[in-house]
Write an enzyme that holds these catalytic residues in place. Structure first.
Site, PDB file in Angstrom:
ATOM      1  N   ALA A 108       0.810  -1.226   0.000  1.00 54.10           N
ATOM      2  CA  ALA A 108       0.000   0.000   0.000  1.00 54.10           C
ATOM      3  C   ALA A 108       0.842   1.275   0.000  1.00 54.10           C
ATOM      4  O   ALA A 108       0.710   2.123  -0.905  1.00 54.10           O
ATOM      5  CB  ALA A 108      -0.932  -0.021   1.213  1.00 54.10           C
ATOM      6  N   ALA A 109       1.707   1.429   0.998  1.00 54.72           N
ATOM      7  CA  ALA A 109       2.444   2.688   1.125  1.00 54.72           C
ATOM      8  C   ALA A 109       3.485   2.824   0.008  1.00 54.72           C
ATOM      9  O   ALA A 109       3.564   3.869  -0.655  1.00 54.72           O
ATOM     10  CB  ALA A 109       3.121   2.757   2.492  1.00 54.72           C
ATOM     11  N   ARG A 118       3.419   9.594 -11.739  1.00 54.98           N
ATOM     12  CA  ARG A 118       2.492  10.552 -12.345  1.00 54.98           C
ATOM     13  C   ARG A 118       3.106  11.940 -12.464  1.00 54.98           C
ATOM     14  O   ARG A 118       2.755  12.714 -13.338  1.00 54.98           O
ATOM     15  CB  ARG A 118       1.262  10.699 -11.454  1.00 54.98           C
ATOM     16  CG  ARG A 118       0.228   9.676 -11.733  1.00 54.98           C
ATOM     17  CD  ARG A 118      -1.113  10.281 -11.385  1.00 54.98           C
ATOM     18  NE  ARG A 118      -1.964   9.247 -10.859  1.00 54.98           N
ATOM     19  CZ  ARG A 118      -3.094   9.467 -10.243  1.00 54.98           C
ATOM     20  NH1 ARG A 118      -3.500  10.702 -10.038  1.00 54.98           N
ATOM     21  NH2 ARG A 118      -3.828   8.485  -9.822  1.00 54.98           N
ATOM     22  N   GLU A 162      10.416  -5.744  -3.539  1.00 50.98           N
ATOM     23  CA  GLU A 162       9.431  -6.411  -2.684  1.00 50.98           C
ATOM     24  C   GLU A 162       9.914  -7.840  -2.461  1.00 50.98           C
ATOM     25  O   GLU A 162      10.167  -8.561  -3.418  1.00 50.98           O
ATOM     26  CB  GLU A 162       8.049  -6.389  -3.357  1.00 50.98           C
ATOM     27  CG  GLU A 162       7.019  -7.349  -2.783  1.00 50.98           C
ATOM     28  CD  GLU A 162       6.772  -7.185  -1.269  1.00 50.98           C
ATOM     29  OE1 GLU A 162       6.525  -6.057  -0.828  1.00 50.98           O
ATOM     30  OE2 GLU A 162       6.852  -8.212  -0.556  1.00 50.98           O
ATOM     31  N   CYS A 177      -6.355  -6.628   3.826  1.00 53.97           N
ATOM     32  CA  CYS A 177      -7.673  -6.415   4.444  1.00 53.97           C
ATOM     33  C   CYS A 177      -8.695  -7.427   3.922  1.00 53.97           C
ATOM     34  O   CYS A 177      -9.698  -7.704   4.587  1.00 53.97           O
ATOM     35  CB  CYS A 177      -8.181  -5.007   4.146  1.00 53.97           C
ATOM     36  SG  CYS A 177      -6.938  -3.730   4.376  1.00 53.97           S
ATOM     37  N   ASP A 225       2.721   1.291   7.738  1.00 53.19           N
ATOM     38  CA  ASP A 225       2.756   0.640   9.054  1.00 53.19           C
ATOM     39  C   ASP A 225       4.115   0.760   9.752  1.00 53.19           C
ATOM     40  O   ASP A 225       4.211   0.543  10.954  1.00 53.19           O
ATOM     41  CB  ASP A 225       2.438  -0.857   8.915  1.00 53.19           C
ATOM     42  CG  ASP A 225       0.962  -1.127   8.669  1.00 53.19           C
ATOM     43  OD1 ASP A 225       0.175  -0.169   8.608  1.00 53.19           O
ATOM     44  OD2 ASP A 225       0.609  -2.321   8.538  1.00 53.19           O
ATOM     45  N   ASN A 276      -1.963   4.345   2.659  1.00 53.63           N
ATOM     46  CA  ASN A 276      -2.197   4.913   1.327  1.00 53.63           C
ATOM     47  C   ASN A 276      -1.976   6.411   1.317  1.00 53.63           C
ATOM     48  O   ASN A 276      -1.340   6.956   0.403  1.00 53.63           O
ATOM     49  CB  ASN A 276      -3.614   4.587   0.867  1.00 53.63           C
ATOM     50  CG  ASN A 276      -3.694   3.194   0.276  1.00 53.63           C
ATOM     51  OD1 ASN A 276      -3.325   2.972  -0.869  1.00 53.63           O
ATOM     52  ND2 ASN A 276      -4.122   2.226   1.062  1.00 53.63           N
ATOM     53  N   TYR A 283     -32.240  12.025   6.242  1.00 56.25           N
ATOM     54  CA  TYR A 283     -33.211  11.148   6.914  1.00 56.25           C
ATOM     55  C   TYR A 283     -34.220  10.626   5.906  1.00 56.25           C
ATOM     56  O   TYR A 283     -34.777  11.388   5.111  1.00 56.25           O
ATOM     57  CB  TYR A 283     -33.960  11.895   8.027  1.00 56.25           C
ATOM     58  CG  TYR A 283     -35.314  11.261   8.326  1.00 56.25           C
ATOM     59  CD1 TYR A 283     -35.376   9.974   8.868  1.00 56.25           C
ATOM     60  CD2 TYR A 283     -36.511  11.909   8.026  1.00 56.25           C
ATOM     61  CE1 TYR A 283     -36.599   9.360   9.112  1.00 56.25           C
ATOM     62  CE2 TYR A 283     -37.743  11.299   8.266  1.00 56.25           C
ATOM     63  CZ  TYR A 283     -37.780  10.015   8.807  1.00 56.25           C
ATOM     64  OH  TYR A 283     -38.984   9.411   9.032  1.00 56.25           O
ATOM     65  N   ARG A 332     -26.468  15.062  21.258  1.00 52.16           N
ATOM     66  CA  ARG A 332     -27.392  15.902  22.044  1.00 52.16           C
ATOM     67  C   ARG A 332     -27.298  15.524  23.523  1.00 52.16           C
ATOM     68  O   ARG A 332     -27.249  16.373  24.397  1.00 52.16           O
ATOM     69  CB  ARG A 332     -28.803  15.672  21.525  1.00 52.16           C
ATOM     70  CG  ARG A 332     -29.678  16.917  21.559  1.00 52.16           C
ATOM     71  CD  ARG A 332     -30.992  16.663  20.901  1.00 52.16           C
ATOM     72  NE  ARG A 332     -31.625  15.436  21.410  1.00 52.16           N
ATOM     73  CZ  ARG A 332     -32.562  14.752  20.763  1.00 52.16           C
ATOM     74  NH1 ARG A 332     -32.980  15.148  19.575  1.00 52.16           N
ATOM     75  NH2 ARG A 332     -33.094  13.673  21.273  1.00 52.16           N
TER      76      ARG A 332
HETATM   77  C1  FAD Z   1      -5.965  -9.519   7.903  1.00 53.17           C
HETATM   78  C2  FAD Z   1      -5.803  -8.031   7.806  1.00 53.17           C
HETATM   79  C3  FAD Z   1      -6.929  -7.221   7.658  1.00 53.17           C
HETATM   80  C4  FAD Z   1      -6.782  -5.845   7.586  1.00 53.17           C
HETATM   81  N1  FAD Z   1      -7.914  -5.077   7.451  1.00 53.17           N
HETATM   82  C5  FAD Z   1      -7.798  -3.727   7.365  1.00 53.17           C
HETATM   83  C6  FAD Z   1      -8.948  -2.912   7.184  1.00 53.17           C
HETATM   84  O1  FAD Z   1     -10.076  -3.418   7.119  1.00 53.17           O
HETATM   85  N2  FAD Z   1      -8.769  -1.570   7.115  1.00 53.17           N
HETATM   86  C7  FAD Z   1      -7.535  -0.981   7.188  1.00 53.17           C
HETATM   87  O2  FAD Z   1      -7.436   0.260   7.084  1.00 53.17           O
HETATM   88  N3  FAD Z   1      -6.418  -1.736   7.328  1.00 53.17           N
HETATM   89  C8  FAD Z   1      -6.517  -3.085   7.424  1.00 53.17           C
HETATM   90  N4  FAD Z   1      -5.399  -3.860   7.566  1.00 53.17           N
HETATM   91  C9  FAD Z   1      -4.083  -3.197   7.688  1.00 53.17           C
HETATM   92  C10 FAD Z   1      -3.484  -2.895   6.319  1.00 53.17           C
HETATM   93  O3  FAD Z   1      -3.457  -4.058   5.549  1.00 53.17           O
HETATM   94  C11 FAD Z   1      -2.080  -2.342   6.521  1.00 53.17           C
HETATM   95  O4  FAD Z   1      -2.155  -1.216   7.351  1.00 53.17           O
HETATM   96  C12 FAD Z   1      -1.433  -1.953   5.205  1.00 53.17           C
HETATM   97  O5  FAD Z   1      -1.280  -3.064   4.375  1.00 53.17           O
HETATM   98  C13 FAD Z   1      -0.065  -1.313   5.464  1.00 53.17           C
HETATM   99  O6  FAD Z   1       0.555  -1.059   4.254  1.00 53.17           O
HETATM  100  P1  FAD Z   1       2.127  -0.925   4.173  1.00 53.17           P
HETATM  101  O7  FAD Z   1       2.465  -0.745   2.732  1.00 53.17           O
HETATM  102  O8  FAD Z   1       2.603   0.061   5.151  1.00 53.17           O
HETATM  103  O9  FAD Z   1       2.693  -2.312   4.717  1.00 53.17           O
HETATM  104  P2  FAD Z   1       2.480  -3.787   4.155  1.00 53.17           P
HETATM  105  O10 FAD Z   1       1.172  -3.941   3.528  1.00 53.17           O
HETATM  106  O11 FAD Z   1       2.852  -4.700   5.273  1.00 53.17           O
HETATM  107  O12 FAD Z   1       3.584  -3.877   3.031  1.00 53.17           O
HETATM  108  C14 FAD Z   1       4.946  -3.858   3.329  1.00 53.17           C
HETATM  109  C15 FAD Z   1       5.630  -4.683   2.243  1.00 53.17           C
HETATM  110  O13 FAD Z   1       7.038  -4.509   2.374  1.00 53.17           O
HETATM  111  C16 FAD Z   1       7.661  -5.752   2.105  1.00 53.17           C
HETATM  112  N5  FAD Z   1       8.966  -5.669   2.766  1.00 53.17           N
HETATM  113  C17 FAD Z   1       9.211  -5.495   4.090  1.00 53.17           C
HETATM  114  N6  FAD Z   1      10.534  -5.401   4.307  1.00 53.17           N
HETATM  115  C18 FAD Z   1      11.144  -5.518   3.097  1.00 53.17           C
HETATM  116  C19 FAD Z   1      12.491  -5.501   2.690  1.00 53.17           C
HETATM  117  N7  FAD Z   1      13.477  -5.347   3.546  1.00 53.17           N
HETATM  118  N8  FAD Z   1      12.757  -5.650   1.378  1.00 53.17           N
HETATM  119  C20 FAD Z   1      11.743  -5.808   0.467  1.00 53.17           C
HETATM  120  N9  FAD Z   1      10.444  -5.848   0.807  1.00 53.17           N
HETATM  121  C21 FAD Z   1      10.157  -5.693   2.111  1.00 53.17           C
HETATM  122  C22 FAD Z   1       6.718  -6.782   2.711  1.00 53.17           C
HETATM  123  O14 FAD Z   1       6.900  -8.042   2.119  1.00 53.17           O
HETATM  124  C23 FAD Z   1       5.353  -6.174   2.389  1.00 53.17           C
HETATM  125  O15 FAD Z   1       4.835  -6.649   1.173  1.00 53.17           O
HETATM  126  C24 FAD Z   1      -5.505  -5.256   7.644  1.00 53.17           C
HETATM  127  C25 FAD Z   1      -4.357  -6.064   7.776  1.00 53.17           C
HETATM  128  C26 FAD Z   1      -4.506  -7.433   7.865  1.00 53.17           C
HETATM  129  C27 FAD Z   1      -3.272  -8.284   8.016  1.00 53.17           C
END
Ligand code: FAD
Length: 454
Positions: free
Chosen positions: A12-13, A23, A36, A46, A289, A311, A432, A448
């Site tokens: 995501a991030a 872009r 990755e 999620c 995260d 995001n 409503y 309220r």
């Molecule tokens: C089961 C589940 C349900 C969720 N439901 C929700 C929800 O309903 N709503 C919500 O807002 N959030 C939800 N989340 C949280 C959300 O998925 C995370 O907050 C989000 O994915 C964080 O994005 P990120 O890119 O920071 O980290 P991540 O998605 O963890 O991505 C980090 C990536 O970096 C890669 N990486 C790490 N270190 C290295 C390295 N040294 N070299 C190369 N690659 C590396 C990892 O493999 C990973 O793919 C949920 C999470 C889970 C597990």
């Protein structure tokens, strides 16, 4: 001369930062390379509970953009490649090929770097934790493994360790798959970190209503196995038979790589950034995260692992890494989850967090219905609002109810975001019609009541 942006982490991030940067800069101006370690990019963790619960049948549906699609968009993605070190003085990263048969390492230079390494799940350090059949649910591969175990082994009894929102969503998934589900947690109520105990008690009631047995205040002490496969979960009070165990025991920021590189880490354990998502090293950005954020209500630094934050922070990092100047304004921890027919949502501070931050609050809790009382499908909904005393600023809210309850939290999140007071919010012109709400929406009734108490 072409500049080079390197991104660590392909979800995501990281990929939002990369896409945003692409872009803003053409490939002639900026080369973008993302590493990755796993096989997927831009996937929805999620969605894992819904894949396990068979609401989504194809794992590929959880992938928003594949590595090939990113490459077509001018982002040079290398899956199966882990960044093992960052040298901020030489401005390069050391990359290891972690594909089967790989192992080779090389250095890759960068001008700008985005660290988006995500979070690491906690695994309780207790005997038997490595038994077969004990699953985390952090990556898509984890989701595939749980689903495979259910499809192939036809387990009958599941134990979920951890009553946070992921534990709750996995409880729904396993109930849907016909398993007998028990949930254990060391705290006294489900979602203890994010809900007040009175609202957590409603979640406990909802879990029981869908057939989940819950054992609260019982830390896991170990796992029994037979031939390497998990057979039971032990707490201080009981032994629960289990054919499959799912861990929902929380996460911590994966900030090790940044820390080893000398990038400042905050007291929370997350990578420290300014509001532009720049770390202590110029031209090194971090998002998602792995970082800590500022809580807009308390002003404290917090780590909250949510895709919504990842995001938005990725977007800010991608813009600023390409010469822009935008700010990430902080978080209030707005989140929602569903357990079968029940919906739970929260935003802002809990009573506990308010007290910790020295915020004196008045709380108002009301029970109403999700639609006009006479309308078919009207279901109970409980709304709790926390307002600062004496001024009345809304600082927190929690909702538990059935269909239509959860997303109501967004009106209260908007109010907290804009520092609205309860009496002001109680008069907001919300929609409503009988199928959607009573004439006074439950969130207005709660506001309220809080205003009256003040
Ligand atoms: C089961 C589940 C349900 C969720 N439901 C929700 C929800 O309903 N709503 C919500 O807002 N959030 C939800 N989340 C949280 C959300 O998925 C995370 O907050 C989000 O994915 C964080 O994005 P990120 O890119 O920071 O980290 P991540 O998605 O963890 O991505 C980090 C990536 O970096 C890669 N990486 C790490 N270190 C290295 C390295 N040294 N070299 C190369 N690659 C590396 C990892 O493999 C990973 O793919 C949920 C999470 C889970 C597990």
């Amino acid at each position: 001369m072409t500049e080079r942006l390197v991104v660590i982490g392909g979800d995501a991030a990281g990929m939002t930062a990369a896409a945003r940067a692409r872009r803003r800069r053409s490939p002639d101006e900026l080369e973008i390379v993302a590493f990755e370690r796993g096989p997927y990019t831009s996937y929805s963790a999620c969605g894992i509970p819904y894949f396990v619960g068979d609401l989504v049948t194809d794992i590929d549906a959880l992938i928003a953009r594949t590595p090939e699609e990113h490459r077509r968009n001018g982002i040079d993605v290398h899956t199966g490649h882990e960044v093992v070190a960052v040298d901020v003085d030489r401005r390069n990263v050391r990359v290891r090929d972690v594909t089967p048969g790989g192992g080779a390492e090389r250095d890759e230079p960068f001008d700008q770097l985005v660290v988006a390494t995500g979070a690491v799940p906690f695994r309780p350090d207790v005997p038997g934790i490595d038994a077969d059949g004990i699953f985390g649910v952090q990556t898509l591969a984890d989701g595939v493994a749980v689903r495979h175990a259910i499809d192939e082994r036809a387990p009958k009894r599941a134990v979920i360790v951890g009553g946070g929102y992921i534990g709750l969503e996995m409880a729904e998934a396993l109930v849907r798959r016909g398993l007998e589900v028990a949930l254990i947690d060391r705290t006294e109520q489900p979602m203890a970190a994010t809900l007040d105990p009175d609202m957590g008690a409603l979640v406990a009631k909802a879990l029981r209503a869908v057939g989940v047995t819950i054992h609260m205040g019982e830390p896991v002490e170990g796992f029994d196995s037979d031939g390497g496969a998990v057979r039971a979960v032990r707490t201080g009070r009981r032994t629960l038979p289990a054919d499959v165990v799912v861990l929902g025991t929380g996460v911590r920021p994966d900030s090790r790589l940044a820390a080893d590189a000398g990038i400042a880490i905050g007291e929370t354990g997350g990578v420290a950034t300014d509001a532009r998502m720049e770390t202590s090293v110029e031209g090194v950005w971090a998002a998602g995260d792995c970082v800590e954020s500022v809580d807009r209500v308390t002003g404290h630094r917090v780590v909250i692992a949510l895709g919504t934050h990842a995001n938005k922070q990725g977007r800010v990092a991608g813009i600023n890494a390409t010469g822009g100047d935008v700010l990430f304004p902080g978080v209030i921890g707005t989140a929602a989850a569903k357990i079968c027919a029940y919906e739970v949502a929260r935003t802002g501070v809990t009573e506990h967090h308010a007290a910790e931050a020295g915020i004196d609050v008045v709380t108002a809790t009301i029970e109403a219905t999700s639609r006009a009382g006479y309308f078919p499908g009207a279901e109970p909904i409980t709304v709790k609002i926390l307002a600062e005393r004496p001024g009345g600023r809304i600082v927190g809210a929690q909702i538990v109810g059935e269909e239509g309850a959860g997303k109501r939290i967004d009106t209260l999140a908007t109010a907290i975001w804009n520092r609205m007071q309860v009496d002001e919010f109680a008069s907001v012109d919300l929609s409503y019609a009988p199928p959607f709400s009573p004439v006074w929406d439950p969130v207005l009734v709660a506001a309220r009541k809080a205003a009256d108490l003040l």
